[in-house]
Design a protein around this motif. Structure first.
Motif, PDB file in Angstrom:
ATOM      1  N   GLY A 152      19.160  26.872   8.871  1.00  0.00           N
ATOM      2  CA  GLY A 152      19.768  26.826   7.589  1.00  0.00           C
ATOM      3  C   GLY A 152      19.162  25.575   7.027  1.00  0.00           C
ATOM      4  O   GLY A 152      18.363  24.770   7.556  1.00  0.00           O
ATOM      5  N   GLY A 153      19.899  25.143   5.743  1.00  0.00           N
ATOM      6  CA  GLY A 153      19.732  23.924   5.160  1.00  0.00           C
ATOM      7  C   GLY A 153      20.562  23.529   4.281  1.00  0.00           C
ATOM      8  O   GLY A 153      21.643  23.916   3.796  1.00  0.00           O
ATOM      9  N   TYR A 154      20.203  22.281   3.650  1.00  0.00           N
ATOM     10  CA  TYR A 154      20.803  21.746   2.379  1.00  0.00           C
ATOM     11  C   TYR A 154      20.046  21.756   1.140  1.00  0.00           C
ATOM     12  O   TYR A 154      18.684  21.694   1.362  1.00  0.00           O
ATOM     13  CB  TYR A 154      21.136  20.183   2.860  1.00  0.00           C
ATOM     14  CG  TYR A 154      21.903  19.934   3.931  1.00  0.00           C
ATOM     15  CD1 TYR A 154      23.488  20.037   3.805  1.00  0.00           C
ATOM     16  CD2 TYR A 154      21.414  19.914   5.306  1.00  0.00           C
ATOM     17  CE1 TYR A 154      24.081  20.030   5.010  1.00  0.00           C
ATOM     18  CE2 TYR A 154      22.052  19.638   6.367  1.00  0.00           C
ATOM     19  CZ  TYR A 154      23.584  19.673   6.239  1.00  0.00           C
ATOM     20  OH  TYR A 154      24.304  19.661   7.288  1.00  0.00           O
ATOM     21  N   VAL A 155      20.674  22.233   0.138  1.00  0.00           N
ATOM     22  CA  VAL A 155      19.959  22.377  -1.322  1.00  0.00           C
ATOM     23  C   VAL A 155      20.618  21.332  -2.148  1.00  0.00           C
ATOM     24  O   VAL A 155      21.792  21.779  -2.205  1.00  0.00           O
ATOM     25  CB  VAL A 155      19.771  23.906  -1.565  1.00  0.00           C
ATOM     26  CG1 VAL A 155      18.816  23.782  -2.841  1.00  0.00           C
ATOM     27  CG2 VAL A 155      18.957  24.703  -0.626  1.00  0.00           C
ATOM     28  N   GLN A 156      19.784  20.858  -3.120  1.00  0.00           N
ATOM     29  CA  GLN A 156      20.356  20.009  -4.118  1.00  0.00           C
ATOM     30  C   GLN A 156      19.613  20.440  -5.535  1.00  0.00           C
ATOM     31  O   GLN A 156      18.116  20.371  -5.288  1.00  0.00           O
ATOM     32  CB  GLN A 156      20.142  18.730  -3.759  1.00  0.00           C
ATOM     33  CG  GLN A 156      20.847  17.590  -4.954  1.00  0.00           C
ATOM     34  CD  GLN A 156      21.126  16.256  -4.531  1.00  0.00           C
ATOM     35  OE1 GLN A 156      21.786  15.938  -3.452  1.00  0.00           O
ATOM     36  NE2 GLN A 156      20.464  15.436  -4.858  1.00  0.00           N
ATOM     37  N   SER A 157      20.141  20.454  -6.605  1.00  0.00           N
ATOM     38  CA  SER A 157      19.785  20.631  -7.872  1.00  0.00           C
ATOM     39  C   SER A 157      19.953  19.559  -8.675  1.00  0.00           C
ATOM     40  O   SER A 157      21.534  18.985  -8.914  1.00  0.00           O
ATOM     41  CB  SER A 157      20.078  21.723  -8.692  1.00  0.00           C
ATOM     42  OG  SER A 157      19.481  23.107  -8.089  1.00  0.00           O
ATOM     43  N   VAL A 193      14.842  18.795 -13.992  1.00  0.00           N
ATOM     44  CA  VAL A 193      15.188  19.228 -12.860  1.00  0.00           C
ATOM     45  C   VAL A 193      14.614  18.918 -11.522  1.00  0.00           C
ATOM     46  O   VAL A 193      13.328  19.133 -11.547  1.00  0.00           O
ATOM     47  CB  VAL A 193      15.638  20.839 -12.892  1.00  0.00           C
ATOM     48  CG1 VAL A 193      16.307  21.078 -11.276  1.00  0.00           C
ATOM     49  CG2 VAL A 193      16.201  21.204 -13.973  1.00  0.00           C
ATOM     50  N   VAL A 194      15.216  18.106 -10.698  1.00  0.00           N
ATOM     51  CA  VAL A 194      14.561  18.008  -9.273  1.00  0.00           C
ATOM     52  C   VAL A 194      15.274  18.811  -8.310  1.00  0.00           C
ATOM     53  O   VAL A 194      16.469  18.594  -8.043  1.00  0.00           O
ATOM     54  CB  VAL A 194      14.400  16.470  -9.219  1.00  0.00           C
ATOM     55  CG1 VAL A 194      13.909  16.294  -7.693  1.00  0.00           C
ATOM     56  CG2 VAL A 194      13.699  15.503 -10.135  1.00  0.00           C
ATOM     57  N   ARG A 195      14.451  19.418  -7.589  1.00  0.00           N
ATOM     58  CA  ARG A 195      15.283  20.321  -6.389  1.00  0.00           C
ATOM     59  C   ARG A 195      14.706  19.734  -5.098  1.00  0.00           C
ATOM     60  O   ARG A 195      13.711  19.406  -4.932  1.00  0.00           O
ATOM     61  CB  ARG A 195      14.619  21.957  -6.441  1.00  0.00           C
ATOM     62  CG  ARG A 195      15.035  22.582  -7.707  1.00  0.00           C
ATOM     63  CD  ARG A 195      14.490  23.660  -7.814  1.00  0.00           C
ATOM     64  NE  ARG A 195      15.036  24.719  -8.895  1.00  0.00           N
ATOM     65  CZ  ARG A 195      14.607  25.967  -9.005  1.00  0.00           C
ATOM     66  NH1 ARG A 195      13.489  26.578  -8.414  1.00  0.00           N
ATOM     67  NH2 ARG A 195      15.165  26.755 -10.165  1.00  0.00           N
ATOM     68  N   TYR A 196      15.906  19.762  -4.270  1.00  0.00           N
ATOM     69  CA  TYR A 196      15.634  19.212  -2.898  1.00  0.00           C
ATOM     70  C   TYR A 196      15.961  20.424  -1.925  1.00  0.00           C
ATOM     71  O   TYR A 196      16.867  20.999  -2.207  1.00  0.00           O
ATOM     72  CB  TYR A 196      16.588  18.209  -2.546  1.00  0.00           C
ATOM     73  CG  TYR A 196      16.464  16.898  -3.599  1.00  0.00           C
ATOM     74  CD1 TYR A 196      15.979  15.699  -3.067  1.00  0.00           C
ATOM     75  CD2 TYR A 196      17.103  17.195  -4.893  1.00  0.00           C
ATOM     76  CE1 TYR A 196      15.883  14.706  -4.002  1.00  0.00           C
ATOM     77  CE2 TYR A 196      16.911  15.886  -5.456  1.00  0.00           C
ATOM     78  CZ  TYR A 196      16.230  14.791  -5.359  1.00  0.00           C
ATOM     79  OH  TYR A 196      16.521  13.651  -6.264  1.00  0.00           O
ATOM     80  N   ALA A 197      15.199  20.685  -0.887  1.00  0.00           N
ATOM     81  CA  ALA A 197      15.509  21.444   0.162  1.00  0.00           C
ATOM     82  C   ALA A 197      15.133  20.910   1.622  1.00  0.00           C
ATOM     83  O   ALA A 197      14.183  20.641   1.773  1.00  0.00           O
ATOM     84  CB  ALA A 197      14.687  22.871   0.084  1.00  0.00           C
ATOM     85  N   PHE A 198      16.244  20.581   2.261  1.00  0.00           N
ATOM     86  CA  PHE A 198      16.211  19.957   3.764  1.00  0.00           C
ATOM     87  C   PHE A 198      16.610  20.884   4.735  1.00  0.00           C
ATOM     88  O   PHE A 198      17.835  21.334   4.638  1.00  0.00           O
ATOM     89  CB  PHE A 198      16.967  18.644   3.639  1.00  0.00           C
ATOM     90  CG  PHE A 198      16.251  17.360   2.916  1.00  0.00           C
ATOM     91  CD1 PHE A 198      15.316  17.539   1.976  1.00  0.00           C
ATOM     92  CD2 PHE A 198      16.964  16.222   3.010  1.00  0.00           C
ATOM     93  CE1 PHE A 198      14.897  16.529   1.411  1.00  0.00           C
ATOM     94  CE2 PHE A 198      16.137  15.228   2.353  1.00  0.00           C
ATOM     95  CZ  PHE A 198      15.253  15.415   1.484  1.00  0.00           C
ATOM     96  N   ASP A 199      15.862  21.131   5.939  1.00  0.00           N
ATOM     97  CA  ASP A 199      16.231  21.908   6.952  1.00  0.00           C
ATOM     98  C   ASP A 199      17.576  21.286   7.546  1.00  0.00           C
ATOM     99  O   ASP A 199      17.457  20.021   7.533  1.00  0.00           O
ATOM    100  CB  ASP A 199      15.361  22.089   7.898  1.00  0.00           C
ATOM    101  CG  ASP A 199      14.347  23.305   7.580  1.00  0.00           C
ATOM    102  OD1 ASP A 199      14.673  24.089   6.381  1.00  0.00           O
ATOM    103  OD2 ASP A 199      13.268  23.390   8.274  1.00  0.00           O
ATOM    104  N   ALA A 200      18.454  22.043   7.994  1.00  0.00           N
ATOM    105  CA  ALA A 200      19.464  21.488   8.888  1.00  0.00           C
ATOM    106  C   ALA A 200      19.121  21.218  10.256  1.00  0.00           C
ATOM    107  O   ALA A 200      17.996  21.725  10.868  1.00  0.00           O
ATOM    108  CB  ALA A 200      20.665  22.470   8.673  1.00  0.00           C
ATOM    109  N   GLY A 201      19.799  20.727  11.048  1.00  0.00           N
ATOM    110  CA  GLY A 201      19.472  20.406  12.508  1.00  0.00           C
ATOM    111  C   GLY A 201      18.503  19.111  12.752  1.00  0.00           C
ATOM    112  O   GLY A 201      18.220  18.390  11.732  1.00  0.00           O
TER     113      GLY A 201
END
Length: 312
Positions: A251-256, A270-278
């Protein structure tokens, strides 16, 4: 006013080879490569009274001559623009009946980006430049700026890829950051825009890819971790952050993050962030670091304490 210049793309006199977006009241930071000129077809004058009105009369001959002249002029303008693309030739100034008044065609006003500074930023591999929205973001060590992506959005991502947990034929990245320009149907405040965008951002990162493949097995659930006002390059923005649980993989973390651009008409970005968890994913604190590094094009430093809460 009824005769105001309508919104549209017009030649950028400060950046040869480019057009800049006029929003109806002011120049914005939105630019694009100069498009091939289209033949200009002016409105034809009415036939003089008593000319007979037929195609064989003097009125018909006048109209035929005007149309023929417009085609020749249009072809000449098109050829001149194509020749003007040569790096050693000066691009001719295209004229249009809808072009903004000459005294408004300036980019030296407050907040307007310097063309030279924009070029310097764009050539720096450590900086991601969003010309359309007038901002730059720092590219972390170990990340890259791909020249093109399937989604056709401005992107930076971790340099190393891996086989997606839900589709071994696809490649995934542990960290991705993209920028997006809202459309006219989106919310008109930073908070509403960020809240509306977060679900779409999560789906784009962990639900399905651009061709519909569930590369992480789809999103099973999510939890909101943060929703707060932040300062971005001296402007008040808003962020929403989720933790998403996927059918396969960590899974992961998502930010808008939504905020007004500090240049042009100050439209929302809009800046989107998507970082894998773990353990393989980027540290969550990098989201704040990257947000803090957002700058207007041409600015090496700004005030604002980006990433810190802004008092209501």
């Amino acid at each position: 006013m009824s005769n105001a210049t309508p919104p549209g793309w017009y030649p950028d006199t400060a950046a040869p080879g480019c057009e800049r977006w006029w929003d109806g009241t002011a120049w914005t930071a939105h630019t694009r490569p100069y498009a091939t000129a289209q033949p200009y077809s002016p409105a034809l004058p009415a036939s003089p009274a008593g000319s007979g009105g037929g195609s064989g009369g003097s009125g018909g001959r006048i109209i035929a001559m005007v149309v023929a002249g417009a085609v020749v002029v249009g072809a000449a303008v098109t050829g001149a623009v194509l020749l003007g693309r040569d790096d050693d030739a000066k691009r001719p100034e295209a004229r249009s009946s809808t072009a903004p008044p000459a005294d408004t065609a300036t980019h030296d006003g407050p907040g307007s980006p310097s063309p030279d500074a924009s070029a310097d930023d764009d050539s720096d591999p450590a900086v991601l430049v969003d010309q359309l929205n007038g901002i730059t973001l720092p590219v972390p060590e170990g990340w890259e700026r791909p020249e093109s992506t399937v989604e056709q959005v401005l992107t930076m991502r971790t340099a190393r890829s891996y086989s997606c947990p839900g589709s071994s034929a696809d490649f995934c990245y542990h960290g991705t950051v993209t920028t997006r320009t809202p459309n006219a149907m989106d919310a008109d405040t930073a908070e509403r825009l960020a809240r509306d965008d977060i679900a779409e951002a999560a789906d784009a990162a962990y639900e399905k890819n651009a061709v519909g493949t569930r590369i992480h097995g789809g999103i099973m659930s999510h939890k909101q971790l943060a929703a707060a006002s932040v300062s971005v390059a001296g402007r008040t923005g808003y962020l929403v952050r989720w933790r998403v649980v996927t059918g396969k993989g960590p899974g992961g973390y998502v930010q808008s993050l939504a905020f007004p651009s500090s240049v042009g008409s100050e439209s929302l970005v809009v800046v989107r962030y998507a970082f894998d968890a773990g353990p393989d994913g980027p540290p969550l604190s990098l989201m704040d670091t990257l947000t803090k590094g957002i700058r207007p094009i041409g600015d090496s430093a700004t005030s604002g304490g980006v990433g810190s809460s802004v008092a209501p």
